[in-house]
Design a protein around this motif. Sequence first.
Motif, PDB file in Angstrom:
ATOM      1  N   TYR A  42       0.820  -1.206   0.000  1.00  0.00           N
ATOM      2  CA  TYR A  42       0.000   0.000   0.000  1.00  0.00           C
ATOM      3  C   TYR A  42       0.855   1.258   0.000  1.00  0.00           C
ATOM      4  N   LEU A  43       0.264   2.306  -0.555  1.00  0.00           N
ATOM      5  CA  LEU A  43       0.913   3.612  -0.564  1.00  0.00           C
ATOM      6  C   LEU A  43       0.904   4.223   0.829  1.00  0.00           C
ATOM      7  N   GLU A  44      -0.239   4.139   1.496  1.00  0.00           N
ATOM      8  CA  GLU A  44      -0.358   4.753   2.822  1.00  0.00           C
ATOM      9  C   GLU A  44      -1.522   4.136   3.589  1.00  0.00           C
ATOM     10  N   LEU A  45      -1.559   4.408   4.861  1.00  0.00           N
ATOM     11  CA  LEU A  45      -2.647   4.046   5.769  1.00  0.00           C
ATOM     12  C   LEU A  45      -2.763   2.561   6.106  1.00  0.00           C
ATOM     13  N   MET A  46      -2.115   1.686   5.353  1.00  0.00           N
ATOM     14  CA  MET A  46      -2.167   0.253   5.617  1.00  0.00           C
ATOM     15  C   MET A  46      -0.769  -0.333   5.466  1.00  0.00           C
ATOM     16  N   GLU A  47      -0.611  -1.506   6.024  1.00  0.00           N
ATOM     17  CA  GLU A  47       0.662  -2.224   5.931  1.00  0.00           C
ATOM     18  C   GLU A  47       0.452  -3.511   5.155  1.00  0.00           C
ATOM     19  N   PRO A  48       1.466  -3.982   4.454  1.00  0.00           N
ATOM     20  CA  PRO A  48       2.803  -3.403   4.342  1.00  0.00           C
ATOM     21  C   PRO A  48       2.835  -2.305   3.285  1.00  0.00           C
ATOM     22  N   ARG A  49       3.736  -1.379   3.477  1.00  0.00           N
ATOM     23  CA  ARG A  49       3.993  -0.370   2.462  1.00  0.00           C
ATOM     24  C   ARG A  49       4.891  -0.995   1.401  1.00  0.00           C
ATOM     25  N   PHE A  71      -5.140   0.787  -9.459  1.00  0.00           N
ATOM     26  CA  PHE A  71      -5.810   2.083  -9.441  1.00  0.00           C
ATOM     27  C   PHE A  71      -6.623   2.175 -10.724  1.00  0.00           C
ATOM     28  N   LEU A  72      -7.749   2.880 -10.691  1.00  0.00           N
ATOM     29  CA  LEU A  72      -8.546   3.015 -11.907  1.00  0.00           C
ATOM     30  C   LEU A  72      -7.947   4.012 -12.886  1.00  0.00           C
ATOM     31  N   GLY A  73      -7.228   4.990 -12.393  1.00  0.00           N
ATOM     32  CA  GLY A  73      -6.654   5.994 -13.286  1.00  0.00           C
ATOM     33  C   GLY A  73      -5.248   6.370 -12.909  1.00  0.00           C
ATOM     34  N   GLN A  74      -4.643   7.162 -13.778  1.00  0.00           N
ATOM     35  CA  GLN A  74      -3.260   7.593 -13.597  1.00  0.00           C
ATOM     36  C   GLN A  74      -3.232   8.940 -12.877  1.00  0.00           C
ATOM     37  N   GLY A  75      -3.677   8.973 -11.639  1.00  0.00           N
ATOM     38  CA  GLY A  75      -3.629  10.204 -10.860  1.00  0.00           C
ATOM     39  C   GLY A  75      -2.240  10.447 -10.304  1.00  0.00           C
ATOM     40  N   GLY A  76      -2.148  11.400  -9.415  1.00  0.00           N
ATOM     41  CA  GLY A  76      -0.866  11.792  -8.846  1.00  0.00           C
ATOM     42  C   GLY A  76      -0.111  10.668  -8.166  1.00  0.00           C
ATOM     43  N   HIS A  77      -0.830   9.754  -7.537  1.00  0.00           N
ATOM     44  CA  HIS A  77      -0.142   8.652  -6.862  1.00  0.00           C
ATOM     45  C   HIS A  77       0.589   7.765  -7.853  1.00  0.00           C
ATOM     46  N   LEU A  79       1.344   8.677 -11.085  1.00  0.00           N
ATOM     47  CA  LEU A  79       2.242   9.472 -11.923  1.00  0.00           C
ATOM     48  C   LEU A  79       3.443  10.037 -11.168  1.00  0.00           C
ATOM     49  N   ARG A  80       3.282  10.361  -9.891  1.00  0.00           N
ATOM     50  CA  ARG A  80       4.367  10.986  -9.134  1.00  0.00           C
ATOM     51  C   ARG A  80       4.911  10.104  -8.006  1.00  0.00           C
ATOM     52  N   ASP A  81       4.019   9.647  -7.121  1.00  0.00           N
ATOM     53  CA  ASP A  81       4.465   8.927  -5.929  1.00  0.00           C
ATOM     54  C   ASP A  81       5.094   7.579  -6.270  1.00  0.00           C
ATOM     55  N   LEU A  82       4.437   6.805  -7.112  1.00  0.00           N
ATOM     56  CA  LEU A  82       4.948   5.482  -7.436  1.00  0.00           C
ATOM     57  C   LEU A  82       6.307   5.527  -8.126  1.00  0.00           C
ATOM     58  N   PRO A  83       6.524   6.370  -9.139  1.00  0.00           N
ATOM     59  CA  PRO A  83       7.861   6.411  -9.749  1.00  0.00           C
ATOM     60  C   PRO A  83       8.974   6.758  -8.756  1.00  0.00           C
ATOM     61  N   LEU A  84       8.691   7.642  -7.818  1.00  0.00           N
ATOM     62  CA  LEU A  84       9.687   7.972  -6.794  1.00  0.00           C
ATOM     63  C   LEU A  84       9.988   6.750  -5.924  1.00  0.00           C
ATOM     64  N   VAL A 100       7.163  -2.050 -13.759  1.00  0.00           N
ATOM     65  CA  VAL A 100       5.896  -1.456 -13.350  1.00  0.00           C
ATOM     66  C   VAL A 100       5.001  -1.385 -14.581  1.00  0.00           C
ATOM     67  N   VAL A 101       3.799  -1.901 -14.455  1.00  0.00           N
ATOM     68  CA  VAL A 101       2.858  -1.858 -15.572  1.00  0.00           C
ATOM     69  C   VAL A 101       1.870  -0.717 -15.366  1.00  0.00           C
ATOM     70  N   GLU A 102       1.054  -0.479 -16.389  1.00  0.00           N
ATOM     71  CA  GLU A 102       0.082   0.608 -16.316  1.00  0.00           C
ATOM     72  C   GLU A 102      -0.933   0.367 -15.199  1.00  0.00           C
ATOM     73  N   ALA A 103      -1.562   1.441 -14.764  1.00  0.00           N
ATOM     74  CA  ALA A 103      -2.636   1.313 -13.777  1.00  0.00           C
ATOM     75  C   ALA A 103      -3.710   0.393 -14.342  1.00  0.00           C
ATOM     76  N   ALA A 104      -4.249  -0.453 -13.493  1.00  0.00           N
ATOM     77  CA  ALA A 104      -5.229  -1.449 -13.938  1.00  0.00           C
ATOM     78  C   ALA A 104      -6.368  -0.816 -14.731  1.00  0.00           C
ATOM     79  N   GLY A 105      -6.848   0.331 -14.309  1.00  0.00           N
ATOM     80  CA  GLY A 105      -7.963   0.990 -14.981  1.00  0.00           C
ATOM     81  C   GLY A 105      -7.613   1.601 -16.318  1.00  0.00           C
ATOM     82  N   GLU A 106      -6.343   1.641 -16.660  1.00  0.00           N
ATOM     83  CA  GLU A 106      -5.910   2.145 -17.960  1.00  0.00           C
ATOM     84  C   GLU A 106      -5.818   1.021 -18.989  1.00  0.00           C
ATOM     85  N   ASN A 107      -5.968  -0.213 -18.544  1.00  0.00           N
ATOM     86  CA  ASN A 107      -5.827  -1.372 -19.416  1.00  0.00           C
ATOM     87  C   ASN A 107      -7.143  -1.672 -20.131  1.00  0.00           C
TER      88      ASN A 107
END
Length: 122
Positions: A42-49, A71-77, A79-84, A100-107
């Motif tokens: 998970y990105l945040e709020l849950m474990e494991p990160r 994720f359904l779309g390519q939002g900030g998480h 586009l920005r958080d995951l690549p970092l 890393v593959v595309e966000a599931a919702g972009e497929n």
Amino acid sequence: MSTQALILFAHGARAASWAAPFERLRDLVAARTPGVDVSLAYLELMEPRLPERAAALVAQGVTHLTVVPVFLGQGGHVLRDLPLMIDELRAAHPGLTVKVVEAAGENDAVLRALADYCVGAL
């Protein structure tokens, strides 16, 4: 232990029940990929990160990691958080190949499955 692993990467939420569909997805994927460690991170709020889960996999001998953003779309998480986070993983674990593959919702296949579900709801 396989040298290959798949992480389903999701946002996370305060309510533990939020993770139930992701856990079901993990179990479905794991059933179809014997010999591959399939887990959630998970990105945040849950474990494991993501960094902690990747480190645990590397410690178990994983050398090839695929990350699927659930994720359904390519939002900030995505586009920005995951690549970092991926850059940090590669720096911390130079022997680890990370894909890393595309966000599931972009497929297209995922969108068609959702469209089928929506049409079926009529």
